[in-house]
Design a protein around this motif. Structure first.
Motif, mmCIF file in Angstrom:
data_model
loop_
_atom_site.group_PDB
_atom_site.id
_atom_site.type_symbol
_atom_site.label_atom_id
_atom_site.label_comp_id
_atom_site.label_asym_id
_atom_site.label_seq_id
_atom_site.Cartn_x
_atom_site.Cartn_y
_atom_site.Cartn_z
ATOM 1 N N VAL A 113 -10.939 8.535 61.034
ATOM 2 C CA VAL A 113 -12.207 8.544 61.049
ATOM 3 C C VAL A 113 -13.331 9.392 60.708
ATOM 4 C CG1 VAL A 113 -14.774 9.135 62.599
ATOM 5 C CG2 VAL A 113 -11.997 8.157 63.573
ATOM 6 N N GLN A 114 -14.140 8.796 59.071
ATOM 7 C CA GLN A 114 -15.178 9.587 58.544
ATOM 8 C C GLN A 114 -16.134 9.963 59.596
ATOM 9 O OE1 GLN A 114 -16.275 8.634 54.214
ATOM 10 N NE2 GLN A 114 -18.243 8.323 56.142
ATOM 11 N N ALA A 115 -16.478 11.468 59.217
ATOM 12 C CA ALA A 115 -17.684 11.964 60.216
ATOM 13 C C ALA A 115 -19.052 12.322 58.791
ATOM 14 C CB ALA A 115 -17.473 12.300 61.258
ATOM 15 N N CYS A 116 -19.919 11.937 58.425
ATOM 16 C CA CYS A 116 -20.827 12.275 57.799
ATOM 17 C C CYS A 116 -22.544 12.950 58.170
ATOM 18 C CB CYS A 116 -20.232 11.677 56.400
ATOM 19 S SG CYS A 116 -19.462 11.448 55.558
ATOM 20 N N ALA A 117 -22.692 14.249 58.474
ATOM 21 C CA ALA A 117 -23.493 14.544 58.226
ATOM 22 C C ALA A 117 -24.464 15.979 57.735
ATOM 23 C CB ALA A 117 -23.322 15.256 60.005
ATOM 24 N N ASN A 118 -25.766 16.252 58.221
ATOM 25 C CA ASN A 118 -26.322 17.635 57.503
ATOM 26 C C ASN A 118 -26.165 18.528 58.269
ATOM 27 O OD1 ASN A 118 -27.003 15.711 55.053
ATOM 28 N ND2 ASN A 118 -28.653 15.023 56.614
ATOM 29 N N ASP A 119 -25.590 18.386 58.968
ATOM 30 C CA ASP A 119 -24.644 20.059 60.396
ATOM 31 C C ASP A 119 -23.635 19.933 60.438
ATOM 32 O OD1 ASP A 119 -24.643 21.490 61.853
ATOM 33 O OD2 ASP A 119 -26.759 21.288 62.699
ATOM 34 N N PRO A 120 -23.022 20.934 59.618
ATOM 35 C CA PRO A 120 -21.391 20.704 60.059
ATOM 36 C C PRO A 120 -20.129 20.786 61.693
ATOM 37 C CG PRO A 120 -22.112 22.623 59.455
ATOM 38 C CD PRO A 120 -23.429 22.151 59.683
ATOM 39 N N GLN A 121 -21.732 20.942 62.105
ATOM 40 C CA GLN A 121 -21.622 21.713 63.545
ATOM 41 C C GLN A 121 -21.677 19.823 64.099
ATOM 42 O OE1 GLN A 121 -21.561 24.447 65.881
ATOM 43 N NE2 GLN A 121 -22.169 24.274 67.625
ATOM 44 N N VAL A 122 -22.958 19.204 63.791
ATOM 45 C CA VAL A 122 -22.308 17.409 64.564
ATOM 46 C C VAL A 122 -21.039 16.898 64.032
ATOM 47 C CG1 VAL A 122 -24.387 15.492 64.487
ATOM 48 C CG2 VAL A 122 -25.159 18.306 64.605
ATOM 49 N N ALA A 123 -21.203 17.108 62.632
ATOM 50 C CA ALA A 123 -20.229 16.100 62.166
ATOM 51 C C ALA A 123 -18.392 16.626 62.937
ATOM 52 C CB ALA A 123 -19.145 16.746 60.516
ATOM 53 N N PRO B 4 -30.173 17.701 66.610
ATOM 54 C CA PRO B 4 -30.523 16.965 66.778
ATOM 55 C C PRO B 4 -30.008 15.093 65.522
ATOM 56 C CG PRO B 4 -31.528 17.643 64.970
ATOM 57 C CD PRO B 4 -30.773 18.922 65.519
ATOM 58 N N ALA B 5 -29.643 14.361 65.178
ATOM 59 C CA ALA B 5 -28.683 13.682 64.709
ATOM 60 C C ALA B 5 -28.204 14.008 63.297
ATOM 61 C CB ALA B 5 -29.026 11.800 64.456
ATOM 62 N N SER B 6 -28.808 14.500 62.595
ATOM 63 C CA SER B 6 -28.739 15.061 61.451
ATOM 64 C C SER B 6 -28.012 14.459 60.770
ATOM 65 C CB SER B 6 -28.122 16.203 61.766
ATOM 66 O OG SER B 6 -28.147 17.033 62.685
ATOM 67 N N GLY B 7 -28.373 13.061 60.736
ATOM 68 C CA GLY B 7 -28.123 11.754 59.977
ATOM 69 C C GLY B 7 -26.107 11.144 59.745
ATOM 70 N N LEU B 8 -25.468 11.448 60.968
ATOM 71 C CA LEU B 8 -24.391 11.679 61.433
ATOM 72 C C LEU B 8 -24.137 10.012 60.865
ATOM 73 C CD1 LEU B 8 -21.830 12.528 62.172
ATOM 74 C CD2 LEU B 8 -22.423 12.089 64.902
ATOM 75 N N THR B 9 -23.220 9.828 60.774
ATOM 76 C CA THR B 9 -22.657 8.280 61.015
ATOM 77 C C THR B 9 -21.270 8.921 60.820
ATOM 78 O OG1 THR B 9 -21.861 8.784 57.876
ATOM 79 C CG2 THR B 9 -24.223 7.655 58.867
ATOM 80 N N LEU B 10 -20.413 7.321 61.436
ATOM 81 C CA LEU B 10 -19.144 7.554 61.871
ATOM 82 C C LEU B 10 -18.180 6.552 60.928
ATOM 83 C CD1 LEU B 10 -19.439 8.811 65.162
ATOM 84 C CD2 LEU B 10 -17.745 10.159 63.558
ATOM 85 N N THR B 11 -17.822 6.226 60.416
ATOM 86 C CA THR B 11 -16.643 5.191 59.495
ATOM 87 C C THR B 11 -15.365 5.043 60.188
ATOM 88 O OG1 THR B 11 -18.169 5.621 57.882
ATOM 89 C CG2 THR B 11 -16.768 4.298 57.280
ATOM 90 N N ILE B 12 -14.743 4.140 61.015
ATOM 91 C CA ILE B 12 -13.722 3.438 61.079
ATOM 92 C C ILE B 12 -12.852 2.979 60.710
ATOM 93 C CG2 ILE B 12 -13.737 1.696 62.217
ATOM 94 C CD1 ILE B 12 -11.956 2.801 64.452
ATOM 95 N N GLY B 13 -11.877 3.643 59.654
ATOM 96 C CA GLY B 13 -10.538 2.779 58.948
ATOM 97 C C GLY B 13 -8.773 3.352 59.867
ATOM 98 N N PHE B 14 -8.268 1.372 59.236
ATOM 99 C CA PHE B 14 -6.917 1.475 59.926
ATOM 100 C C PHE B 14 -6.116 1.675 58.805
ATOM 101 C CE2 PHE B 14 -9.129 -1.566 62.485
ATOM 102 C CZ PHE B 14 -9.640 -0.595 63.665
ATOM 103 N N GLY B 15 -4.704 2.471 58.713
ATOM 104 C CA GLY B 15 -4.120 2.630 57.925
ATOM 105 C C GLY B 15 -2.903 1.677 58.021
ATOM 106 N N ALA B 16 -2.538 1.396 57.116
ATOM 107 C CA ALA B 16 -1.039 0.524 57.299
ATOM 108 C C ALA B 16 -0.323 0.414 57.966
ATOM 109 C CB ALA B 16 -0.362 0.095 55.678
ATOM 110 N N SER B 17 0.027 2.078 59.007
ATOM 111 C CA SER B 17 0.837 1.941 60.207
ATOM 112 C C SER B 17 0.598 1.474 61.200
ATOM 113 C CB SER B 17 1.318 3.166 60.143
ATOM 114 O OG SER B 17 0.096 4.503 60.061
ATOM 115 N N LEU B 18 -0.619 0.549 61.518
ATOM 116 C CA LEU B 18 -1.332 0.305 62.702
ATOM 117 C C LEU B 18 -0.661 -0.954 62.470
ATOM 118 C CD1 LEU B 18 -3.633 0.673 64.937
ATOM 119 C CD2 LEU B 18 -4.891 -0.111 63.651
#
Ligand code: HEM
Length: 373
Positions: free
Chosen positions: A132-142, A81-95
């Protein structure tokens, strides 16, 4: 757990109640073509929208496509299942260097963090053009999610470093019990939380008037990999451990109180005439009252990356904190901690990252960072 909505004013994965597992990745962009970068962000966004809902990364999936072509999903999350997966993106100064013509869109808040006393930063596991920060309740999903983003990015990005984390070390909602870090202390008690609506507006979310309109509704992420000398820590007396944080180990209460959520009283002296919460205690030095009201939304994870070859576990805290302006929040707090914190004897900062996390993706026609391009 139920899927977390991918679309919204803010990106998911910030005030979302912290999931139990982390896979964090930083990419270097290897293409110098702006159009390819935009195309990648669009492709990533649609894959992220799918994966966070428990679907495969691509529309054909791991086994539904042309047998003579590589599948558009790698398959290891089939049946999960989705296991609460969130994906959060961020841009560093070098971009924002000259490659993509973005120099004039670089927020002032993304200026490099200064060096702090005691830092032992390893460049190879620091920085990065995109995280990219992937957070989930199942490590396989992240891991599946990060791996598929890397797969989709082949030829345009390469993985600079990645970090697995287990055991959240923060609560980001009052509905959550406070977890513990690898020093055995409750961590996240005085954190900024989802329910602190007014403080989130003041302290977490960037606004158009802050300087760069494209960051309206976004937030800035500071990452610090902090190695803990747990073997030494484990030989420190309980009383010393508690004095270092200024909280007791069982309940997590301030040393001047009885319950976890009691407010610390920094003016209170013990029978010996000394402050009950020492001058070099972590919670005193990090407290908003000594930093002009500055708060952080901490969202870190424990890590154990095997052993260090010297008879010790390579363990610690992968510290992550979101805020409206790191130069007014993380920097002054960390400067104070680096100078005085009793905890410094037991920790070492070995990596550093600063990322501008854009506002949320509003619908299927939108993509990560659209307002930037
Ligand atoms: C509070 C642990 C690094 C900022 C705390 C607390 C613990 C803790 C146990 C008390 C409970 C709580 O309110 O969450 C650690 C450990 C660290 C670490 C083990 C490193 C391995 C940092 C860093 C920063 C930071 C690098 C920011 C520069 C804070 C803040 C608080 C806090 C703002 C809340 C203070 C308050 O309002 O009472 N930390 N921390 N910590 N920490 Fe840390």
């Amino acid at each position: 757990s139920a899927p977390v909505s991918f679309y919204g004013v803010h990106q998911a994965g910030i005030v979302t109640p912290a999931q139990d597992r982390l896979h964090f990745v930083a990419f270097d962009v290897t293409t110098d073509k702006r159009a390819e970068l935009v195309e990648l962000l669009q492709d990533w966004t649609s894959a992220a929208a799918r994966m966070t809902q428990g679907k495969e990364a691509g529309t054909f999936g791991a086994v539904g496509g042309d047998r003579e072509a590589p599948p558009d999903d790698t398959g290891e999350a089939l049946g999960l299942p989705a296991s609460g997966l969130t994906l959060t993106i961020g841009f560093g100064a070098s971009l924002f260097d000259k490659r993509f013509g973005l120099a004039d869109r670089k927020p002032a808040a993304l200026a490099d963090l200064p060096a702090f006393r005691g830092d032992d930063i390893v460049p190879e596991i620091s920085g990065g053009d995109i995280c990219v920060q992937a957070c989930a309740n199942d490590p396989q999903v992240a891991v599946h999610a990060i791996r598929n983003l890397a797969r989709i990015g082949f030829g345009k990005v390469s993985v600079r470093y990645s970090q697995l984390g287990f055991g959240r070390t923060s609560s980001t909602s009052r509905a959550q019990a406070t977890p513990r870090n690898l020093m055995g202390f409750k961590d996240g008690t005085a954190n900024l939380k989802l329910e602190d609506t007014q403080l989130l507006r003041e302290q977490l979310w960037a606004a158009a008037g802050d300087g760069q309109e494209w960051m309206d509704g976004g937030s800035y992420l500071v990452t610090r990999k902090i190695r803990m000398h747990i073997e030494t820590w484990d030989r420190a007396p309980l009383s010393e451990q508690e004095a270092i944080f200024g909280r007791d180990k069982g309940e997590g209460a301030p040393l001047t109180g009885a319950k976890e959520f009691d407010e610390p009283d920094f003016a209170k002296n013990g029978a010996d005439g000394e402050p009950m919460i020492a001058d070099n205690a972590h919670v005193r030095l990090a407290h908003p009252s000594v930093h002009g009201g500055a708060h952080l939304l901490r969202r870190g994870y424990n890590f154990v990356d095997g052993s260090d070859g010297l008879g010790r576990l390579d363990a610690g805290l992968f510290f992550m904190a979101y805020q409206r302006d790191p130069h007014k929040q993380f920097v002054p707090i960390q400067r104070e901690l680096a100078a005085k914190d009793a905890l410094n004897e037991y920790i070492k900062h070995v990596s550093s990252g600063l990322f501008a996390c854009p506002p949320g993706v509003t619908d299927a026609g939108d993509y990560w960072g659209r307002a930037l391009f």
